[in-house]
Write an enzyme that holds these catalytic residues in place. Structure first.
Site, mmCIF file in Angstrom:
data_model
loop_
_atom_site.group_PDB
_atom_site.id
_atom_site.type_symbol
_atom_site.label_atom_id
_atom_site.label_comp_id
_atom_site.label_asym_id
_atom_site.label_seq_id
_atom_site.Cartn_x
_atom_site.Cartn_y
_atom_site.Cartn_z
ATOM 1 C CG ASP A 107 -2.252 -0.486 1.264
ATOM 2 O OD1 ASP A 107 -2.408 -0.723 -0.102
ATOM 3 O OD2 ASP A 107 -2.768 0.047 2.035
ATOM 4 C CE LYS A 189 -11.079 8.844 7.132
ATOM 5 N NZ LYS A 189 -9.665 8.732 5.005
ATOM 6 C CG LEU A 258 -17.930 22.933 22.036
ATOM 7 C CD1 LEU A 258 -18.171 23.750 23.816
ATOM 8 C CD2 LEU A 258 -17.949 24.582 21.825
ATOM 9 C CD GLU A 264 1.017 13.283 18.424
ATOM 10 O OE1 GLU A 264 1.588 14.296 18.119
ATOM 11 O OE2 GLU A 264 0.388 13.450 19.485
ATOM 12 N N GLY A 266 2.501 17.678 11.169
ATOM 13 C CA GLY A 266 3.975 17.918 10.738
ATOM 14 C C GLY A 266 5.309 18.132 11.253
ATOM 15 C CB CYS A 298 5.525 13.830 11.181
ATOM 16 S SG CYS A 298 5.593 12.015 12.796
ATOM 17 C CD GLU A 397 5.496 17.355 7.471
ATOM 18 O OE1 GLU A 397 3.942 17.562 7.328
ATOM 19 O OE2 GLU A 397 6.093 16.453 8.578
ATOM 20 N N GLY A 470 0.786 19.777 16.624
ATOM 21 C CA GLY A 470 0.235 19.411 17.122
ATOM 22 C C GLY A 470 -0.498 20.002 17.758
HETATM 23 P P1 NAD Z 1 -3.748 14.701 5.396
HETATM 24 O O1 NAD Z 1 -3.650 15.561 6.566
HETATM 25 O O2 NAD Z 1 -3.776 14.359 4.405
HETATM 26 O O3 NAD Z 1 -4.929 12.854 6.039
HETATM 27 C C1 NAD Z 1 -4.945 12.560 7.135
HETATM 28 C C2 NAD Z 1 -6.294 11.808 7.200
HETATM 29 O O4 NAD Z 1 -7.434 12.816 6.910
HETATM 30 C C3 NAD Z 1 -6.345 11.092 6.146
HETATM 31 O O5 NAD Z 1 -7.806 9.746 6.799
HETATM 32 C C4 NAD Z 1 -7.638 11.513 5.342
HETATM 33 O O6 NAD Z 1 -8.631 11.482 4.515
HETATM 34 C C5 NAD Z 1 -8.782 12.860 6.530
HETATM 35 N N1 NAD Z 1 -8.944 14.162 6.118
HETATM 36 C C6 NAD Z 1 -8.724 14.678 4.784
HETATM 37 N N2 NAD Z 1 -9.434 16.124 4.454
HETATM 38 C C7 NAD Z 1 -10.040 16.256 5.870
HETATM 39 C C8 NAD Z 1 -11.406 17.051 6.393
HETATM 40 N N3 NAD Z 1 -11.805 17.388 5.842
HETATM 41 N N4 NAD Z 1 -12.222 16.744 7.546
HETATM 42 C C9 NAD Z 1 -11.513 14.815 8.024
HETATM 43 N N5 NAD Z 1 -10.904 14.479 7.926
HETATM 44 C C10 NAD Z 1 -10.272 14.628 6.755
HETATM 45 O O7 NAD Z 1 -2.023 13.329 5.987
HETATM 46 P P2 NAD Z 1 -1.344 12.730 4.800
HETATM 47 O O8 NAD Z 1 -0.716 13.196 3.902
HETATM 48 O O9 NAD Z 1 -2.668 11.669 5.042
HETATM 49 O O10 NAD Z 1 -0.413 11.843 6.230
HETATM 50 C C11 NAD Z 1 0.632 12.943 5.928
HETATM 51 C C12 NAD Z 1 0.942 13.730 7.535
HETATM 52 O O11 NAD Z 1 0.229 13.655 8.422
HETATM 53 C C13 NAD Z 1 2.576 14.902 7.615
HETATM 54 O O12 NAD Z 1 1.672 16.507 7.757
HETATM 55 C C14 NAD Z 1 2.555 13.805 8.465
HETATM 56 O O13 NAD Z 1 3.833 15.020 9.399
HETATM 57 C C15 NAD Z 1 1.566 13.882 9.648
HETATM 58 N N6 NAD Z 1 1.936 12.750 10.636
HETATM 59 C C16 NAD Z 1 2.184 13.356 11.438
HETATM 60 C C17 NAD Z 1 2.214 12.287 12.874
HETATM 61 C C18 NAD Z 1 2.477 12.847 14.276
HETATM 62 O O14 NAD Z 1 2.440 11.582 15.444
HETATM 63 N N7 NAD Z 1 2.500 13.728 14.551
HETATM 64 C C19 NAD Z 1 2.567 10.923 12.321
HETATM 65 C C20 NAD Z 1 2.396 10.282 10.897
HETATM 66 C C21 NAD Z 1 1.841 11.646 9.874
#
Ligand code: NAD
Length: 504
Positions: A107, A189, A258, A264, A266, A298, A397, A470
């Site tokens: 994946d 999700k 609320l 968490e 980037g 991240c 990032e 975050g």
């Molecule tokens: P993303 O924000 O594009 O998507 C994350 C999730 O949010 C997905 O499941 C997506 O379907 C959902 N989503 C998108 N739009 C939404 C909306 N309007 N409402 C509700 N849910 C919605 O992030 P990504 O591209 O999947 O992941 C990469 C990012 O995640 C990077 O910025 C990375 O740094 C961060 N990340 C942070 C950590 C941490 O622990 N701090 C760990 C891993 C990844």
């Protein structure tokens, strides 16, 4: 490994696996829309799986099931019993970890040797919080001799867990384990790019014996399923991992009732090397910390600050080591890093590389497609030196294998640069001077600071971000605060009638 059926390839010679049902209320249900999400193997650019796509109605059904489960056997279950179920799930994850690792590698392209390790670590998370489930306590509060006051900690209720694609099972267990230990129910999700493993995890949750509706899994698009979960009036909390712009949208949607939120997001982590450190060790850790997971992490050591007296030598050696990293397909045991997870992510990284070249920063390694890999979303590990700290290369990032190396002359200067981004997730510092280590650790604006190592991530260590990285914390006993409400109970013990101020 398919959950319901297998079909032959869609325009490919490969088998396409079909994960055609959602997991809602303990049942495997057809998605309301009948639609499937195509999942592309990033090392072949071919569709390898099709996954049930939840829409708003499916999310509503999952939330209703999670709400019902709170008042069923789960709501009356002891913490020890919840812990035993989590331990069982950990055991099943260890049993099936290799199969799950293969799904994740297909994946998101991560080498299978990494994803196998992630499954074992995820089982460790479940084990840690299994132990916590019967240790969540309130406190007796000394008010006065005529009263008995205490706090109890109760589950928040229905938790919506929204996940990214870079470490799907690992980050799912970061949420599942503490939320279930505290007695909540969940609607999970996963990200649209990597949903298959979450449905296989749902099978294990079912086998472990969790009551129906305690965990529901609804793969789907962010703008549809994710948005519905975020705005849903019957969801009590959203726990989200992903990009900060998505977090902002979720925050707005969650305002309707609320909801509690924890995010968490980037990072743009500083990695600071003083000349008095064990520089060779700092170098090898920098290579791994900067490039692992093809930079799709991240907590990547993406800004490497090196004290000027050792800067040129360090940058040259870092580039040499970067060019020896073996980029390849996830199932080749020699592979150090795989492809990007998607064409979009590759395009983003290439754009940053072009920006770095155009800005005239010194390209010491990489910058192109690795030779011999004509298909797939591959890019070479890339090192730029003498990067302007205010440029977007050092500020944004990238989520790709691109490191910026910068010199510094003083503690004050490096602390200002380290803190000079909007992110604040992880900071790393290398020095043999213990007083400097403490001094700088206290000044770095990140949720985790490591000294003479980088980014120790453990179930018992709180993890999370300052600023745009975050809100709230995951892991450690601290995360249980995110999944419980504190209720204060005050019992009047006095025997005398209370003074009635309205009697006079
Ligand atoms: P993303 O924000 O594009 O998507 C994350 C999730 O949010 C997905 O499941 C997506 O379907 C959902 N989503 C998108 N739009 C939404 C909306 N309007 N409402 C509700 N849910 C919605 O992030 P990504 O591209 O999947 O992941 C990469 C990012 O995640 C990077 O910025 C990375 O740094 C961060 N990340 C942070 C950590 C941490 O622990 N701090 C760990 C891993 C990844």
């Amino acid at each position: 490994m398919s959950t319901v059926s297998q079909s032959r390839g869609v325009g490919t010679e490969e088998d396409v696996q079909v994960f055609g049902r959602l997991f809602i209320g303990g049942e495997w249900t057809q998605p309301h829309s009948g639609r499937l999400i195509e999942s592309v193997d990033p090392s072949t650019e071919q569709v390898w799986a099709k996954i049930a796509e939840a829409d708003e109605q499916d999310v509503d059904a999952a939330v209703a099931a999670a709400r019902d489960a709170l008042s069923g056997p789960w709501g009356r279950m002891s913490g020890s019993h919840r812990g035993a179920l989590l331990l069982k799930l950990a055991e099943l994850l260890r049993r099936d970890g290799d199969a799950l690792a293969e799904i994740e590698s297909r994946d998101n392209g991560k080498p299978v040797r990494d994803t196998r390790g992630e499954m074992l670590r995820s089982a460790d998370w479940l084990t840690y919080f299994a132990g916590a489930a019967d240790k969540i306590r309130g406190a007796q509060i000394p008010v006065n001799p005529d009263a008995h006051a205490y706090t109890v900690r109760q589950p928040v209720g229905v938790v919506g867990a929204i996940l990214p694609w870079n470490s799907p099972i690992s980050l799912a267990t970061w949420k599942l384990a503490p939320a279930l230990a505290a007695g909540n129910t969940l609607v999970l999700k996963p990200a649209e790019l990597t949903s298959a493993s979450a449905l296989v995890l749902a099978r294990l949750i079912e086998e472990a014996g969790f009551p129906s509706g305690v965990v529901n899994v609804v793969p789907g698009y962010g703008a549809i399923a994710g948005a519905r979960l975020a705005e849903h009036p019957d969801v009590d909390k959203i726990s989200f991992t992903g990009e900060h712009r998505t977090a902002q949208q979720i925050m707005r949607a969650a305002a309707g009732n609320l909801k509690r939120i924890s995010f968490e997001c980037g990072g743009k982590s500083p990695y600071i090397v003083f000349a008095d450190a064990d520089v060779d060790r700092a170098l090898s850790v920098a290579v791994h910390s900067g490039f692992r997971s093809t930079g799709q992490s991240c907590s990547l050591a993406s800004r490497v600050f090196v004290e000027r007296s050792v800067y040129q030598d360090f940058a040259r050696k870092l580039a040499e080591r970067a060019s020896r990293i073996r980029v390849g397909t996830p199932f080749d045991p020699k592979t150090h890093i795989g492809p990007h997870s998607s064409a979009e992510q590759l395009a983003k990284t290439k754009d940053f590389i072009e920006f770095g070249r155009g800005a005239g920063f010194r390209l010491l390694a990489g910058g192109g497609r690795p030779p011999g890999l004509d298909r797939g979303y591959f890019v070479e590990p890339t090192v730029f030196a003498d990067v302007d700290h205010t440029s977007r290369l050092a500020q944004e990032e990238i989520f790709g294998p691109v490191l910026s190396v910068l010199p510094f002359d003083s503690e004050e200067e490096v602390v200002a640069m380290a803190n000079g981004t909007r992110y604040g997730l992880v900071g790393g510092l290398w020095t043999s001077d213990v007083t400097r280590a403490h001094r700088i650790a206290s000044q770095i604006e990140t949720g985790l600071v490591s000294v003479n190592t980088f980014r120790p991530i453990l179930p018992m260590l709180p993890y999370g971000g300052f600023k745009y990285s975050g809100i709230g914390r995951e892991n450690g006993m601290e995360v249980l605060d995110e999944y419980t409400e504190t209720k204060a109970v005050y019992i009047d013990l006095s025997v005398e009638s209370p003074h009635d101020p309205f009697a006079d």
